[in-house]
Design a protein around this motif. Structure first.
Motif, PDB file in Angstrom:
ATOM      1  N   ARG A  96      38.904  33.813  41.765  1.00 20.53           N
ATOM      2  CA  ARG A  96      37.697  33.156  42.279  1.00 20.53           C
ATOM      3  C   ARG A  96      36.427  33.696  41.621  1.00 20.53           C
ATOM      4  O   ARG A  96      35.447  32.987  41.462  1.00 20.53           O
ATOM      5  N   MET A  97      36.451  34.980  41.238  1.00 17.95           N
ATOM      6  CA  MET A  97      35.247  35.619  40.711  1.00 17.95           C
ATOM      7  C   MET A  97      35.506  36.227  39.346  1.00 17.95           C
ATOM      8  O   MET A  97      36.642  36.556  38.997  1.00 17.95           O
ATOM      9  N   LEU A  98      34.431  36.407  38.598  1.00 15.65           N
ATOM     10  CA  LEU A  98      34.477  37.022  37.276  1.00 15.65           C
ATOM     11  C   LEU A  98      33.326  37.994  37.139  1.00 15.65           C
ATOM     12  O   LEU A  98      32.191  37.673  37.486  1.00 15.65           O
ATOM     13  N   MET A  99      33.615  39.179  36.654  1.00 15.93           N
ATOM     14  CA  MET A  99      32.589  40.140  36.265  1.00 15.93           C
ATOM     15  C   MET A  99      32.714  40.342  34.764  1.00 15.93           C
ATOM     16  O   MET A  99      33.787  40.689  34.268  1.00 15.93           O
ATOM     17  N   ALA A 100      31.635  40.101  34.032  1.00 13.47           N
ATOM     18  CA  ALA A 100      31.659  40.223  32.578  1.00 13.47           C
ATOM     19  C   ALA A 100      30.656  41.277  32.127  1.00 13.47           C
ATOM     20  O   ALA A 100      29.514  41.300  32.601  1.00 13.47           O
TER      21      ALA A 100
ATOM     22  N   TYR B  54      22.246  42.200  25.264  1.00 12.24           N
ATOM     23  CA  TYR B  54      23.559  42.747  25.634  1.00 12.24           C
ATOM     24  C   TYR B  54      23.367  44.085  26.347  1.00 12.24           C
ATOM     25  O   TYR B  54      22.267  44.553  26.511  1.00 12.24           O
ATOM     26  N   GLY B  55      24.479  44.676  26.798  1.00 13.43           N
ATOM     27  CA  GLY B  55      24.373  45.820  27.697  1.00 13.43           C
ATOM     28  C   GLY B  55      24.092  45.347  29.112  1.00 13.43           C
ATOM     29  O   GLY B  55      23.406  46.012  29.891  1.00 13.43           O
ATOM     30  N   VAL B  56      24.655  44.190  29.469  1.00  8.64           N
ATOM     31  CA  VAL B  56      24.393  43.519  30.752  1.00  8.64           C
ATOM     32  C   VAL B  56      25.712  43.299  31.489  1.00  8.64           C
ATOM     33  O   VAL B  56      26.737  43.035  30.865  1.00  8.64           O
ATOM     34  N   ILE B  57      25.690  43.422  32.801  1.00  5.14           N
ATOM     35  CA  ILE B  57      26.780  42.983  33.667  1.00  5.14           C
ATOM     36  C   ILE B  57      26.347  41.671  34.303  1.00  5.14           C
ATOM     37  O   ILE B  57      25.238  41.577  34.836  1.00  5.14           O
ATOM     38  N   ALA B  58      27.217  40.666  34.252  1.00  2.00           N
ATOM     39  CA  ALA B  58      26.948  39.397  34.927  1.00  2.00           C
ATOM     40  C   ALA B  58      28.142  39.036  35.798  1.00  2.00           C
ATOM     41  O   ALA B  58      29.294  39.274  35.415  1.00  2.00           O
ATOM     42  N   CYS B  59      27.859  38.490  36.972  1.00  2.00           N
ATOM     43  CA  CYS B  59      28.907  38.119  37.918  1.00  2.00           C
ATOM     44  C   CYS B  59      28.876  36.614  38.163  1.00  2.00           C
ATOM     45  O   CYS B  59      27.794  36.008  38.257  1.00  2.00           O
TER      46      CYS B  59
ATOM     47  N   SER C 240      42.651  47.392  27.989  1.00  2.00           N
ATOM     48  CA  SER C 240      43.653  46.443  28.478  1.00  2.00           C
ATOM     49  C   SER C 240      43.042  45.146  28.988  1.00  2.00           C
ATOM     50  O   SER C 240      43.751  44.162  29.176  1.00  2.00           O
ATOM     51  N   TRP C 241      41.745  45.131  29.225  1.00  6.09           N
ATOM     52  CA  TRP C 241      41.132  43.959  29.842  1.00  6.09           C
ATOM     53  C   TRP C 241      40.850  42.867  28.805  1.00  6.09           C
ATOM     54  O   TRP C 241      40.793  43.137  27.604  1.00  6.09           O
ATOM     55  N   PRO C 242      40.666  41.630  29.281  1.00  7.52           N
ATOM     56  CA  PRO C 242      40.388  40.519  28.365  1.00  7.52           C
ATOM     57  C   PRO C 242      39.117  40.767  27.560  1.00  7.52           C
ATOM     58  O   PRO C 242      38.118  41.264  28.079  1.00  7.52           O
TER      59      PRO C 242
ATOM     60  N   ARG D  53      40.849  41.773  45.088  1.00  7.57           N
ATOM     61  CA  ARG D  53      39.740  41.090  45.769  1.00  7.57           C
ATOM     62  C   ARG D  53      39.365  39.797  45.047  1.00  7.57           C
ATOM     63  O   ARG D  53      38.312  39.231  45.298  1.00  7.57           O
ATOM     64  N   GLY D  54      40.220  39.358  44.129  1.00  7.29           N
ATOM     65  CA  GLY D  54      39.972  38.085  43.459  1.00  7.29           C
ATOM     66  C   GLY D  54      38.947  38.147  42.358  1.00  7.29           C
ATOM     67  O   GLY D  54      38.287  37.133  42.071  1.00  7.29           O
ATOM     68  N   VAL D  55      38.802  39.307  41.696  1.00  7.12           N
ATOM     69  CA  VAL D  55      37.810  39.477  40.635  1.00  7.12           C
ATOM     70  C   VAL D  55      38.521  39.764  39.316  1.00  7.12           C
ATOM     71  O   VAL D  55      39.339  40.690  39.232  1.00  7.12           O
ATOM     72  N   THR D  56      38.214  38.995  38.291  1.00  8.43           N
ATOM     73  CA  THR D  56      38.652  39.284  36.932  1.00  8.43           C
ATOM     74  C   THR D  56      37.534  40.020  36.207  1.00  8.43           C
ATOM     75  O   THR D  56      36.362  39.661  36.339  1.00  8.43           O
ATOM     76  N   TYR D  57      37.890  41.058  35.461  1.00  3.14           N
ATOM     77  CA  TYR D  57      36.921  41.779  34.632  1.00  3.14           C
ATOM     78  C   TYR D  57      37.192  41.446  33.175  1.00  3.14           C
ATOM     79  O   TYR D  57      38.349  41.465  32.725  1.00  3.14           O
TER      80      TYR D  57
END
Length: 234
Positions: free
Chosen positions: A65-69, A147-152, A128-130, A103-107
Protein backbone atom coordinates in the motif's frame (compact mmCIF):
# COMPACT_ATOMS: atom_id res chain seq x y z
CA UNK A 1 36.19 12.00 31.18
CA UNK A 2 32.94 12.84 33.01
CA UNK A 3 33.17 13.61 36.75
CA UNK A 4 32.77 10.60 39.06
CA UNK A 5 29.98 10.70 41.69
CA UNK A 6 28.25 8.13 43.88
CA UNK A 7 25.37 6.13 42.42
CA UNK A 8 22.65 8.19 44.14
CA UNK A 9 23.98 11.43 42.65
CA UNK A 10 24.40 9.73 39.26
CA UNK A 11 20.82 8.46 39.33
CA UNK A 12 19.48 11.91 40.20
CA UNK A 13 21.39 13.51 37.30
CA UNK A 14 20.32 10.78 34.92
CA UNK A 15 16.67 11.06 36.03
CA UNK A 16 16.69 14.79 35.29
CA UNK A 17 17.60 14.04 31.68
CA UNK A 18 14.99 11.27 31.59
CA UNK A 19 12.26 13.84 32.19
CA UNK A 20 13.52 15.84 29.21
CA UNK A 21 13.78 12.69 27.09
CA UNK A 22 10.16 11.82 27.84
CA UNK A 23 9.05 15.33 26.88
CA UNK A 24 11.05 15.04 23.66
CA UNK A 25 9.45 11.66 22.88
CA UNK A 26 5.95 13.03 23.52
CA UNK A 27 6.64 16.01 21.24
CA UNK A 28 7.89 13.61 18.57
CA UNK A 29 4.67 11.63 18.95
CA UNK A 30 2.65 14.82 18.50
CA UNK A 31 4.60 15.77 15.36
CA UNK A 32 4.11 12.25 13.97
CA UNK A 33 0.37 12.55 14.67
CA UNK A 34 0.30 15.82 12.71
CA UNK A 35 2.28 14.17 9.91
CA UNK A 36 -0.37 11.45 9.66
CA UNK A 37 -2.99 14.17 9.16
CA UNK A 38 -1.23 15.93 6.30
CA UNK A 39 -3.10 16.20 3.00
CA UNK A 40 -1.57 14.45 0.00
CA UNK A 41 -1.02 15.27 -3.65
CA UNK A 42 -1.56 13.00 -6.63
CA UNK A 43 1.41 12.01 -8.74
CA UNK A 44 1.20 12.20 -12.51
CA UNK A 45 2.11 9.03 -14.41
CA UNK A 46 5.88 8.77 -13.94
CA UNK A 47 8.39 5.99 -14.48
CA UNK A 48 11.77 5.02 -13.05
CA UNK A 49 14.32 2.76 -14.75
CA UNK A 50 14.99 -0.74 -13.46
CA UNK A 51 16.96 -3.70 -14.82
CA UNK A 52 14.34 -4.31 -17.52
CA UNK A 53 13.88 -0.65 -18.48
CA UNK A 54 11.19 1.90 -17.55
CA UNK A 55 8.87 0.88 -14.69
CA UNK A 56 5.71 2.76 -13.66
CA UNK A 57 5.92 4.19 -10.15
CA UNK A 58 2.92 2.05 -9.25
CA UNK A 59 4.95 -1.13 -9.82
CA UNK A 60 7.67 0.00 -7.41
CA UNK A 61 5.17 -0.58 -4.58
CA UNK A 62 5.49 -4.35 -5.25
CA UNK A 63 1.83 -4.77 -4.36
CA UNK A 64 2.08 -3.03 -0.98
CA UNK A 65 0.00 0.00 0.00
CA UNK A 66 2.88 2.38 0.77
CA UNK A 67 6.29 3.23 -0.65
CA UNK A 68 9.24 4.98 0.94
CA UNK A 69 11.88 6.08 -1.57
CA UNK A 70 15.33 7.47 -0.91
CA UNK A 71 16.68 9.70 -3.69
CA UNK A 72 20.39 8.83 -3.92
CA UNK A 73 22.87 11.39 -5.27
CA UNK A 74 25.25 10.25 -8.00
CA UNK A 75 28.50 11.54 -9.49
CA UNK A 76 28.74 10.38 -13.10
CA UNK A 77 31.81 8.41 -14.20
CA UNK A 78 33.32 8.52 -10.71
CA UNK A 79 34.65 5.48 -8.77
CA UNK A 80 32.64 4.02 -5.93
CA UNK A 81 34.81 5.69 -3.30
CA UNK A 82 33.90 9.10 -4.76
CA UNK A 83 30.15 8.57 -4.51
CA UNK A 84 28.07 10.47 -1.98
CA UNK A 85 29.09 9.69 1.58
CA UNK A 86 25.85 11.11 3.00
CA UNK A 87 23.60 8.98 0.81
CA UNK A 88 25.79 5.97 1.59
CA UNK A 89 25.42 6.66 5.30
CA UNK A 90 21.65 6.95 5.00
CA UNK A 91 20.99 3.90 2.87
CA UNK A 92 23.53 1.45 4.30
CA UNK A 93 21.43 1.13 7.46
CA UNK A 94 18.35 -0.26 5.71
CA UNK A 95 19.37 -3.92 5.85
CA UNK A 96 16.30 -5.31 7.63
CA UNK A 97 13.07 -4.44 5.83
CA UNK A 98 10.83 -7.06 7.46
CA UNK A 99 9.20 -4.55 9.81
CA UNK A 100 8.43 -2.13 6.99
CA UNK A 101 6.98 -4.93 4.89
CA UNK A 102 4.87 -6.11 7.83
CA UNK A 103 3.23 -2.66 7.86
CA UNK A 104 2.69 -2.61 4.10
CA UNK A 105 5.67 -0.39 3.21
CA UNK A 106 8.11 -1.05 0.37
CA UNK A 107 11.52 0.65 0.59
CA UNK A 108 13.37 1.49 -2.63
CA UNK A 109 16.19 3.74 -3.81
CA UNK A 110 15.90 6.12 -6.77
CA UNK A 111 19.38 6.95 -8.03
CA UNK A 112 20.32 10.19 -9.71
CA UNK A 113 22.70 8.23 -11.93
CA UNK A 114 22.05 6.05 -14.97
CA UNK A 115 20.78 2.60 -14.04
CA UNK A 116 23.67 0.42 -15.24
CA UNK A 117 26.33 2.58 -13.61
CA UNK A 118 24.58 3.08 -10.30
CA UNK A 119 23.29 -0.51 -10.08
CA UNK A 120 26.91 -1.69 -10.13
CA UNK A 121 27.42 0.40 -7.00
CA UNK A 122 24.39 -1.24 -5.42
CA UNK A 123 25.90 -4.66 -6.14
CA UNK A 124 29.26 -3.60 -4.69
CA UNK A 125 27.55 -2.41 -1.50
CA UNK A 126 25.48 -5.60 -1.25
CA UNK A 127 22.16 -3.78 -0.97
CA UNK A 128 19.10 -6.04 -1.06
CA UNK A 129 16.39 -3.45 -1.63
CA UNK A 130 14.96 -2.44 -5.02
CA UNK A 131 17.17 0.01 -6.92
CA UNK A 132 16.03 2.25 -9.76
CA UNK A 133 17.33 5.20 -11.72
CA UNK A 134 15.38 8.45 -11.81
CA UNK A 135 17.78 9.97 -14.37
CA UNK A 136 15.21 9.94 -17.19
CA UNK A 137 12.07 10.28 -15.04
CA UNK A 138 9.48 13.01 -15.36
CA UNK A 139 10.72 16.09 -13.42
CA UNK A 140 7.55 15.83 -11.30
CA UNK A 141 9.19 12.93 -9.44
CA UNK A 142 12.07 14.98 -8.07
CA UNK A 143 9.95 18.16 -8.08
CA UNK A 144 12.92 20.49 -7.85
CA UNK A 145 14.04 19.18 -4.47
CA UNK A 146 17.28 17.61 -5.60
CA UNK A 147 18.59 14.35 -4.17
CA UNK A 148 19.35 13.26 -0.62
CA UNK A 149 15.57 13.23 -0.04
CA UNK A 150 13.13 10.74 1.49
CA UNK A 151 9.68 10.71 -0.11
CA UNK A 152 6.66 8.69 0.99
CA UNK A 153 3.80 7.57 -1.21
CA UNK A 154 0.40 5.91 -0.86
CA UNK A 155 -1.48 4.09 -3.58
CA UNK A 156 -5.22 3.82 -3.98
CA UNK A 157 -5.93 1.37 -6.76
CA UNK A 158 -4.00 2.67 -9.76
CA UNK A 159 -3.59 6.17 -8.33
CA UNK A 160 -0.40 7.20 -6.50
CA UNK A 161 -0.19 10.06 -4.00
CA UNK A 162 2.80 11.69 -2.33
CA UNK A 163 2.17 12.04 1.39
CA UNK A 164 5.42 13.36 2.88
CA UNK A 165 9.01 14.26 2.11
CA UNK A 166 12.05 15.40 4.05
CA UNK A 167 15.69 16.23 3.43
CA UNK A 168 18.74 17.49 5.32
CA UNK A 169 18.72 16.24 8.89
CA UNK A 170 15.27 14.79 8.31
CA UNK A 171 17.01 11.85 6.63
CA UNK A 172 18.54 10.94 10.00
CA UNK A 173 15.38 8.86 10.37
CA UNK A 174 17.34 6.19 8.46
CA UNK A 175 20.64 6.68 10.30
CA UNK A 176 20.29 4.34 13.27
CA UNK A 177 24.02 4.64 14.04
CA UNK A 178 23.52 8.32 14.83
CA UNK A 179 20.69 7.56 17.24
CA UNK A 180 22.87 4.94 18.94
CA UNK A 181 25.89 7.25 19.15
CA UNK A 182 23.73 9.95 20.74
CA UNK A 183 23.30 7.63 23.74
CA UNK A 184 27.06 7.26 24.33
CA UNK A 185 29.17 9.55 26.47
CA UNK A 186 31.12 11.03 23.54
CA UNK A 187 28.12 11.28 21.17
CA UNK A 188 28.70 11.58 17.42
CA UNK A 189 32.08 13.25 18.01
CA UNK A 190 31.32 15.81 15.31
CA UNK A 191 32.72 19.29 15.56
CA UNK A 192 29.36 21.07 15.67
CA UNK A 193 28.16 19.19 18.76
CA UNK A 194 27.89 20.90 22.15
CA UNK A 195 30.30 18.70 24.10
CA UNK A 196 32.51 19.46 27.10
CA UNK A 197 36.00 20.80 26.48
CA UNK A 198 38.43 18.01 25.66
CA UNK A 199 35.83 15.53 24.42
CA UNK A 200 36.94 13.47 21.39
CA UNK A 201 36.06 15.09 18.08
CA UNK A 202 36.62 14.25 14.44
CA UNK A 203 39.81 15.99 13.40
CA UNK A 204 39.69 19.31 11.62
CA UNK A 205 39.39 18.75 7.87
CA UNK A 206 38.13 15.16 8.17
CA UNK A 207 34.62 14.28 7.01
CA UNK A 208 32.33 12.59 9.58
CA UNK A 209 31.10 10.05 7.00
CA UNK A 210 34.44 9.22 5.37
CA UNK A 211 37.52 7.35 6.54
CA UNK A 212 40.82 7.25 4.63
CA UNK A 213 39.26 8.33 1.36
CA UNK A 214 36.09 6.22 1.30
CA UNK A 215 32.57 6.48 2.70
CA UNK A 216 32.95 4.53 5.95
CA UNK A 217 30.46 1.77 5.10
CA UNK A 218 32.45 0.82 2.00
CA UNK A 219 35.40 -0.53 3.95
CA UNK A 220 33.56 -3.69 5.00
CA UNK A 221 32.81 -4.30 1.30
CA UNK A 222 36.46 -4.24 0.21
CA UNK A 223 39.38 -6.64 0.55
CA UNK A 224 41.70 -3.90 1.80
CA UNK A 225 43.77 -4.96 4.85
CA UNK A 226 42.55 -3.56 8.15
CA UNK A 227 44.63 -2.89 11.24
CA UNK A 228 43.79 -4.28 14.67
CA UNK A 229 42.24 -0.91 15.53
CA UNK A 230 39.83 -1.32 12.64
CA UNK A 231 41.37 1.47 10.56
CA UNK A 232 41.92 0.63 6.89
CA UNK A 233 45.59 0.24 6.01
CA UNK A 234 45.94 1.93 2.60
Amino acid sequence: MPPVVDRAAWRAARDAILDREKAHTHEGDAIAAARRRLPMTEMPPVTVTGPQGPVPLLEVFEGRRMLMAYFHMWHDDQPFESQCEGCTFSTCHMEVLDYLHARGVTYAVFSQGPYAESAAFREFMGYSWPWYSARDSDPALVDGRGYGVIACYLRDGDRVFETYWTTGRGTEALMTSYHALDLTVFGRQERWEDSPEGWPRIAEGEHPWRLNGRPIAQWSRTSEPVTAAGVPQL
